[in-house]
Design a protein around this motif. Structure first.
Motif, PDB file in Angstrom:
ATOM      1  N   LYS A  13      -2.371   1.090  -5.780  1.00  0.00           N
ATOM      2  CA  LYS A  13      -3.084   1.333  -4.520  1.00  0.00           C
ATOM      3  C   LYS A  13      -3.871   0.102  -4.101  1.00  0.00           C
ATOM      4  O   LYS A  13      -3.841  -0.309  -2.938  1.00  0.00           O
ATOM      5  CB  LYS A  13      -4.037   2.527  -4.658  1.00  0.00           C
ATOM      6  CG  LYS A  13      -3.387   3.882  -4.603  1.00  0.00           C
ATOM      7  CD  LYS A  13      -4.457   4.965  -4.694  1.00  0.00           C
ATOM      8  CE  LYS A  13      -3.839   6.343  -4.673  1.00  0.00           C
ATOM      9  NZ  LYS A  13      -4.870   7.393  -4.801  1.00  0.00           N
ATOM     10  N   LYS A  26      -3.165  -2.093  -0.771  1.00  0.00           N
ATOM     11  CA  LYS A  26      -4.213  -2.246   0.255  1.00  0.00           C
ATOM     12  C   LYS A  26      -4.487  -3.716   0.538  1.00  0.00           C
ATOM     13  O   LYS A  26      -4.621  -4.116   1.697  1.00  0.00           O
ATOM     14  CB  LYS A  26      -5.495  -1.542  -0.180  1.00  0.00           C
ATOM     15  CG  LYS A  26      -6.582  -1.624   0.899  1.00  0.00           C
ATOM     16  CD  LYS A  26      -7.713  -0.697   0.632  1.00  0.00           C
ATOM     17  CE  LYS A  26      -8.749  -0.665   1.736  1.00  0.00           C
ATOM     18  NZ  LYS A  26      -8.682  -1.674   2.780  1.00  0.00           N
ATOM     19  N   GLN A  27      -4.577  -4.527  -0.513  1.00  0.00           N
ATOM     20  CA  GLN A  27      -4.856  -5.949  -0.326  1.00  0.00           C
ATOM     21  C   GLN A  27      -3.748  -6.632   0.485  1.00  0.00           C
ATOM     22  O   GLN A  27      -4.019  -7.398   1.412  1.00  0.00           O
ATOM     23  CB  GLN A  27      -5.010  -6.633  -1.688  1.00  0.00           C
ATOM     24  CG  GLN A  27      -6.301  -6.275  -2.395  1.00  0.00           C
ATOM     25  CD  GLN A  27      -6.385  -6.829  -3.803  1.00  0.00           C
ATOM     26  OE1 GLN A  27      -5.368  -7.182  -4.416  1.00  0.00           O
ATOM     27  NE2 GLN A  27      -7.597  -6.900  -4.340  1.00  0.00           N
ATOM     28  N   CYS A  72      -1.517  -5.152   2.500  1.00  0.00           N
ATOM     29  CA  CYS A  72      -1.494  -4.616   3.864  1.00  0.00           C
ATOM     30  C   CYS A  72      -2.601  -5.215   4.724  1.00  0.00           C
ATOM     31  O   CYS A  72      -2.374  -5.546   5.892  1.00  0.00           O
ATOM     32  CB  CYS A  72      -1.586  -3.092   3.840  1.00  0.00           C
ATOM     33  SG  CYS A  72      -0.049  -2.279   3.342  1.00  0.00           S
ATOM     34  N   ASP A  73      -3.795  -5.362   4.152  1.00  0.00           N
ATOM     35  CA  ASP A  73      -4.909  -5.963   4.886  1.00  0.00           C
ATOM     36  C   ASP A  73      -4.568  -7.380   5.331  1.00  0.00           C
ATOM     37  O   ASP A  73      -4.910  -7.804   6.440  1.00  0.00           O
ATOM     38  CB  ASP A  73      -6.179  -5.971   4.032  1.00  0.00           C
ATOM     39  CG  ASP A  73      -6.810  -4.595   3.891  1.00  0.00           C
ATOM     40  OD1 ASP A  73      -6.409  -3.671   4.636  1.00  0.00           O
ATOM     41  OD2 ASP A  73      -7.702  -4.434   3.035  1.00  0.00           O
ATOM     42  N   THR A 103      -2.114  -1.059   8.303  1.00  0.00           N
ATOM     43  CA  THR A 103      -2.990  -0.028   7.747  1.00  0.00           C
ATOM     44  C   THR A 103      -2.246   0.733   6.661  1.00  0.00           C
ATOM     45  O   THR A 103      -1.139   1.210   6.880  1.00  0.00           O
ATOM     46  CB  THR A 103      -3.437   0.955   8.847  1.00  0.00           C
ATOM     47  OG1 THR A 103      -4.191   0.242   9.823  1.00  0.00           O
ATOM     48  CG2 THR A 103      -4.282   2.087   8.273  1.00  0.00           C
ATOM     49  N   ALA A 104      -2.850   0.816   5.486  1.00  0.00           N
ATOM     50  CA  ALA A 104      -2.272   1.598   4.390  1.00  0.00           C
ATOM     51  C   ALA A 104      -3.008   2.927   4.303  1.00  0.00           C
ATOM     52  O   ALA A 104      -4.226   2.964   4.153  1.00  0.00           O
ATOM     53  CB  ALA A 104      -2.392   0.850   3.069  1.00  0.00           C
ATOM     54  N   ARG A 153      -6.139   4.877  11.304  1.00  0.00           N
ATOM     55  CA  ARG A 153      -6.929   3.778  10.738  1.00  0.00           C
ATOM     56  C   ARG A 153      -8.398   4.177  10.595  1.00  0.00           C
ATOM     57  O   ARG A 153      -9.053   3.852   9.596  1.00  0.00           O
ATOM     58  CB  ARG A 153      -6.796   2.534  11.619  1.00  0.00           C
ATOM     59  CG  ARG A 153      -7.441   1.286  11.029  1.00  0.00           C
ATOM     60  CD  ARG A 153      -7.271   0.076  11.934  1.00  0.00           C
ATOM     61  NE  ARG A 153      -5.858  -0.268  12.083  1.00  0.00           N
ATOM     62  CZ  ARG A 153      -5.209  -0.288  13.238  1.00  0.00           C
ATOM     63  NH1 ARG A 153      -5.834   0.042  14.366  1.00  0.00           N
ATOM     64  NH2 ARG A 153      -3.950  -0.619  13.293  1.00  0.00           N
ATOM     65  N   THR A 157      -8.662   6.313   7.486  1.00  0.00           N
ATOM     66  CA  THR A 157      -8.467   5.566   6.234  1.00  0.00           C
ATOM     67  C   THR A 157      -9.655   4.660   5.937  1.00  0.00           C
ATOM     68  O   THR A 157     -10.043   4.504   4.780  1.00  0.00           O
ATOM     69  CB  THR A 157      -7.172   4.724   6.273  1.00  0.00           C
ATOM     70  OG1 THR A 157      -7.243   3.791   7.337  1.00  0.00           O
ATOM     71  CG2 THR A 157      -5.955   5.610   6.454  1.00  0.00           C
ATOM     72  N   ASP A 158     -10.240   4.072   6.965  1.00  0.00           N
ATOM     73  CA  ASP A 158     -11.387   3.180   6.761  1.00  0.00           C
ATOM     74  C   ASP A 158     -12.608   3.923   6.237  1.00  0.00           C
ATOM     75  O   ASP A 158     -13.437   3.350   5.523  1.00  0.00           O
ATOM     76  CB  ASP A 158     -11.757   2.469   8.066  1.00  0.00           C
ATOM     77  CG  ASP A 158     -10.749   1.387   8.445  1.00  0.00           C
ATOM     78  OD1 ASP A 158      -9.915   1.027   7.587  1.00  0.00           O
ATOM     79  OD2 ASP A 158     -10.797   0.916   9.604  1.00  0.00           O
TER      80      ASP A 158
END
Length: 199
Positions: free
Chosen positions: A61, A65-66, A68-69, A74-75, A114, A117-118
């Protein structure tokens, strides 16, 4: 006098899940990426706007995330309270279908996903009203930071309104709540509940 409006490029939504259990469900889907072979180059090459993820280990995960960022993707990480795969499959499939469709009301987009998720640690997937209502009733109201709900089928206005009120009454006033309709959705309904990040 009038210029033709430039057609907006369609968003690209990828799906990834544990390979052993995903083949029968997602392998034919557009932008399906097997989680076992998911890499920075695969994400970069796909040029995704949103990646719907399930079945990833905590380390995986963090890695997803890293990456995708770094690539403006957006993951969204999905789980289920019963560790059942079917609600997660249904919800991911339905969310992708809704974001691709022009079905009215056309009031849901990637920015809404997004936002959840944030603000959240995980997105819980529900595909039936009974399980959704049961979870919301017994969860601490401050732990839920948002909810996306999609009604399925030929639902009446009265039934749709009643379900929306029921969900809204179980959420904190500060929680975000977006409701829409996906006529051809798989399962009884689609609901995504965002759980607050652990401080």
């Amino acid at each position: 006098m009038f210029e033709l409006a430039e057609e907006l490029e369609q968003v690209k939504i990828g799906i990834t899940a544990a390979t052993k259990i995903a083949k029968a469900h997602f392998v034919e889907a557009d932008f399906y990426l097997a989680i076992d072979s998911l890499s920075e180059s695969a994400i970069s090459k796909a040029r995704l706007d949103l990646l719907l993820v399930s079945g990833a280990s905590p380390a995986k995960k963090l890695s997803i995330k890293q990456v995708c960022d770094e690539h403006d993707c957006t993951a969204a990480f999905f789980d289920n309270i019963s560790n059942e795969h079917e609600p997660i499959w249904n919800v991911k499939t339905n969310l992708k279908a809704k974001l691709y469709s022009q079905e009215m009301p056309n009031n849901l987009d990637i920015a809404d996903v997004r936002l959840l998720t944030d603000a959240s640690e995980v997105l819980l997937a529900f595909n039936c009203h009974k399980t959704l209502f049961s979870y919301l009733q017994r969860s601490a109201i401050e732990t839920v930071v948002g909810c996306i709900y999609l009604a399925h089928g030929n639902i009446t206005v009265d039934d749709y309104t009643q379900v929306n009120r029921k969900i809204a009454n179980m959420l904190a006033p500060s929680a975000s709540f977006i409701s829409s309709i996906l006529f051809d959705g798989v399962g009884e309904c689609t609901a995504i509940v965002a759980i607050k990040k652990i401080q």
